[in-house]
Design an enzyme around this catalytic site. Sequence first.
Site, PDB file in Angstrom:
ATOM      1  N   CYS A  35       0.837  -1.206   0.000  1.00  0.00           N
ATOM      2  CA  CYS A  35       0.000   0.000   0.000  1.00  0.00           C
ATOM      3  C   CYS A  35       0.868   1.251   0.000  1.00  0.00           C
ATOM      4  O   CYS A  35       1.333   1.698   1.052  1.00  0.00           O
ATOM      5  CB  CYS A  35      -0.933  -0.008   1.202  1.00  0.00           C
ATOM      6  N   CYS A  40      -0.416   4.113   2.115  1.00  0.00           N
ATOM      7  CA  CYS A  40      -0.231   4.006   3.574  1.00  0.00           C
ATOM      8  C   CYS A  40       1.226   4.227   3.951  1.00  0.00           C
ATOM      9  O   CYS A  40       1.525   4.842   4.966  1.00  0.00           O
ATOM     10  CB  CYS A  40      -0.596   2.628   4.104  1.00  0.00           C
ATOM     11  N   ASP A  41       2.132   3.669   3.172  1.00  0.00           N
ATOM     12  CA  ASP A  41       3.526   3.604   3.618  1.00  0.00           C
ATOM     13  C   ASP A  41       4.489   4.487   2.831  1.00  0.00           C
ATOM     14  O   ASP A  41       5.651   4.627   3.220  1.00  0.00           O
ATOM     15  CB  ASP A  41       4.015   2.139   3.544  1.00  0.00           C
TER      16      ASP A  41
END
Length: 319
Positions: free
Chosen positions: A143, A146-147
Amino acid sequence: MESHQDIKASEKVKCLIIGSGPAGYTAAIYAARANLNPVLYQGIQPGGQLTITTDVENYPGYPDGVQGPQMMVDFEKQAARMGADIRFGLATKVDFSAHPHKVWIDDEKLIESDAVIIATGASAKWLGLKSEERLNGFGVSACAVCDGFFFRGKEVAIVGAGDTAAEEALYLSKLCPTVHMLVRRSEMRASKVMQERVLNTPNIKIYWNTEAEEILGENKTEAVRIRNRKTGEIQTIAISGFFVAIGHEPNSAIFKEWLDRDEAGYLKTIPGSTKTNVPGVFAAGDVQDKIYRQAVSAAGTGCMAALDAERWLNEKGLH
Ligand code: NDP
């Protein structure tokens, strides 16, 4: 197999909803308003895949857009306000051989339910490399949204060539000096508009016909060894982040003994409805949808599942 004694508790409910994405919460809102007293188990990722996205700009009713996690907080609040009983827990086993249907939560609690709505969604696919598993969370991620933030100013690679990979490569290109995009064929699957955006972004470097052989590094990701599938040429690229964006698979494994699935594992529903092959068991959202996969379409089928469940319960004299 656990014996009866292993089961710590059991409970009988009218309507059990498994999953807490847009489909599950929408089903809960409708089922609660129909007095079905729904119990919803959130699963391993409360809020589902939207909790790992940022801006959602295509959900009607949010003219200025909304953050995915916030939207799911809103969904949950609305379902709770309507009276849904929302619980943390993962459905680990089911038995749909007789009525009422049996669902085990966290391998210990048995729920017997007249109607079951499955809204377990889909999860990211992985390449299956040992190094990918070993370095997961240490530079390897599925992701970017997200990261990606953790790799600001660093070199990263991304695998995949669909719309997700294109979108994530574009996202990363705003944070990282170079995004090394590994495409296994000589063309991309992504929509033309997304392809164009990727091709017109100078710091996305595409490696055609290329696969990742191994991710290198001990306790953190340091490089990826890639191989050109046409020429056999091997190359090592120094990177700090390795993103996998090769699609998703439906979370349907626990149902396979009982429910019809297609070749990719998506639950089959009777066209025009959310009914599965087992009476009283309904499916909504990404676990049964490999085509649209949108929050709004998942919410739509969640609504359908609650209405189908209510009608079925009425027909059977159970409501
Ligand atoms: P897709 O299934 O569309 O694409 C998966 C990509 O990963 C393909 O390019 C595939 O390659 C590649 N791939 C699969 N397995 C491997 C592997 N083992 N090694 C290397 N590459 C691999 O998944 P997406 O998640 O991208 O998209 C899913 C759906 O969601 C699509 O319908 C898409 O259009 C939609 N979507 C739309 C968005 C938008 O409109 N903004 C954003 C995100 C998704 P190959 O092509 O060779 O099979």
